[in-house]
Write a protein that holds these residues in place. Structure first.
Motif, PDB file in Angstrom:
ATOM      1  N   ALA A  25       0.846  -1.193   0.000  1.00 29.74           N
ATOM      2  CA  ALA A  25       0.000   0.000   0.000  1.00 29.74           C
ATOM      3  C   ALA A  25       0.879   1.241   0.000  1.00 29.74           C
ATOM      4  CB  ALA A  25      -0.905   0.005   1.233  1.00 29.74           C
ATOM      5  N   SER A  29      -0.818   5.982   3.109  1.00 34.56           N
ATOM      6  CA  SER A  29      -1.974   5.358   3.752  1.00 34.56           C
ATOM      7  C   SER A  29      -1.636   4.703   5.082  1.00 34.56           C
ATOM      8  CB  SER A  29      -2.569   4.295   2.822  1.00 34.56           C
ATOM      9  OG  SER A  29      -1.743   3.149   2.751  1.00 34.56           O
ATOM     10  N   ASN A  31       0.038   4.554   8.978  1.00 37.89           N
ATOM     11  CA  ASN A  31       0.152   5.413  10.153  1.00 37.89           C
ATOM     12  C   ASN A  31       1.583   5.362  10.681  1.00 37.89           C
ATOM     13  OD1 ASN A  31      -0.669   7.024  12.398  1.00 37.89           O
ATOM     14  ND2 ASN A  31      -0.876   5.151  13.615  1.00 37.89           N
ATOM     15  N   ASP A  97       1.201   0.038  10.491  1.00 36.38           N
ATOM     16  CA  ASP A  97      -0.205  -0.057  10.860  1.00 36.38           C
ATOM     17  C   ASP A  97      -1.015   0.993  10.112  1.00 36.38           C
ATOM     18  OD1 ASP A  97      -0.154   1.474  14.212  1.00 36.38           O
ATOM     19  OD2 ASP A  97       0.120   2.332  12.221  1.00 36.38           O
ATOM     20  N   GLN A  98      -2.296   0.723  10.069  1.00 27.91           N
ATOM     21  CA  GLN A  98      -3.245   1.627   9.422  1.00 27.91           C
ATOM     22  C   GLN A  98      -4.377   1.921  10.371  1.00 27.91           C
ATOM     23  OE1 GLN A  98      -4.513  -0.388   5.790  1.00 27.91           O
ATOM     24  NE2 GLN A  98      -3.435   1.127   4.555  1.00 27.91           N
ATOM     25  N   LEU A  99      -4.865   3.144  10.291  1.00 26.10           N
ATOM     26  CA  LEU A  99      -6.039   3.542  11.065  1.00 26.10           C
ATOM     27  C   LEU A  99      -7.184   3.785  10.097  1.00 26.10           C
ATOM     28  CD1 LEU A  99      -4.321   6.083  13.489  1.00 26.10           C
ATOM     29  CD2 LEU A  99      -4.748   3.646  13.859  1.00 26.10           C
ATOM     30  N   TYR A 100      -8.333   3.181  10.404  1.00 30.50           N
ATOM     31  CA  TYR A 100      -9.481   3.344   9.502  1.00 30.50           C
ATOM     32  C   TYR A 100     -10.762   3.238  10.295  1.00 30.50           C
ATOM     33  CZ  TYR A 100     -12.668   2.643   5.583  1.00 30.50           C
ATOM     34  OH  TYR A 100     -13.694   2.761   4.681  1.00 30.50           O
ATOM     35  N   GLU A 101     -11.512   4.291  10.265  1.00 26.68           N
ATOM     36  CA  GLU A 101     -12.815   4.347  10.945  1.00 26.68           C
ATOM     37  C   GLU A 101     -12.732   3.846  12.392  1.00 26.68           C
ATOM     38  OE1 GLU A 101     -15.834   3.963   7.103  1.00 26.68           O
ATOM     39  OE2 GLU A 101     -15.664   2.305   8.532  1.00 26.68           O
ATOM     40  N   SER A 103     -10.586   1.934  13.867  1.00 31.70           N
ATOM     41  CA  SER A 103      -9.916   0.674  14.146  1.00 31.70           C
ATOM     42  C   SER A 103      -8.478   0.728  13.637  1.00 31.70           C
ATOM     43  CB  SER A 103     -10.644  -0.496  13.485  1.00 31.70           C
ATOM     44  OG  SER A 103     -10.576  -0.397  12.085  1.00 31.70           O
ATOM     45  N   ARG A 104      -7.647  -0.117  14.211  1.00 31.12           N
ATOM     46  CA  ARG A 104      -6.228  -0.160  13.854  1.00 31.12           C
ATOM     47  C   ARG A 104      -5.878  -1.560  13.361  1.00 31.12           C
ATOM     48  NH1 ARG A 104      -1.863  -2.002  16.629  1.00 31.12           N
ATOM     49  NH2 ARG A 104       0.173  -1.124  16.085  1.00 31.12           N
ATOM     50  N   SER A 105      -5.199  -1.597  12.233  1.00 32.29           N
ATOM     51  CA  SER A 105      -4.731  -2.872  11.683  1.00 32.29           C
ATOM     52  C   SER A 105      -3.223  -2.873  11.688  1.00 32.29           C
ATOM     53  CB  SER A 105      -5.241  -3.046  10.262  1.00 32.29           C
ATOM     54  OG  SER A 105      -6.651  -3.079  10.216  1.00 32.29           O
TER      55      SER A 105
END
Length: 118
Positions: A25, A29, A31, A97-101, A103-105
């Protein structure tokens, strides 16, 4: 998100290596993004990471010897390691990691082995 780490190898103490992490990605995009390492029988530890604010953070043991950087055009993150020591020997993992709505992945690469001989 898949993370491809490369650049590990066998070096002698005092030499240098550069690790590269290529995410599937866009860097924009993600974090946090950085490097961890693990020695068999020990917990994985943070080595160097870009925090969510974009600032680099380093483990005390590598400050002044390692530098984390990123190239948005190439979409890569690097860990430049100078003056390597035998105690730096470990499997190095790329992490992001990613933050989306709300939540953290969390994502991990496959690891690349760095071996420093004395």
């Amino acid at each position: 998100v898949q993370l491809q780490a490369s650049g590990g190898g066998l070096v002698q103490a005092g030499e240098s290596l550069r690790l590269t992490c290529t995410p599937s990605a866009s860097l924009h995009s993600l974090n946090t993004m950085g490097w961890f390492r693990q020695v068999p029988g020990k917990e994985r530890e943070m080595v160097a990471i870009f925090t969510g604010s974009g600032s680099p953070n380093y483990a005390d043991s590598v400050k002044g010897r390692f530098t984390i950087s990123r190239d948005y055009d190439k979409n890569e993150v690097y860990l430049q390691m100078w003056n390597l020591r035998p105690e730096d020997t470990a499997v190095y993992y790329c992490n992001a990691d990613q933050l989306y709505e709300g939540s953290r992945s969390d994502f991990w690469g496959q690891g690349t082995l760095v071996t420093v001989s004395s």
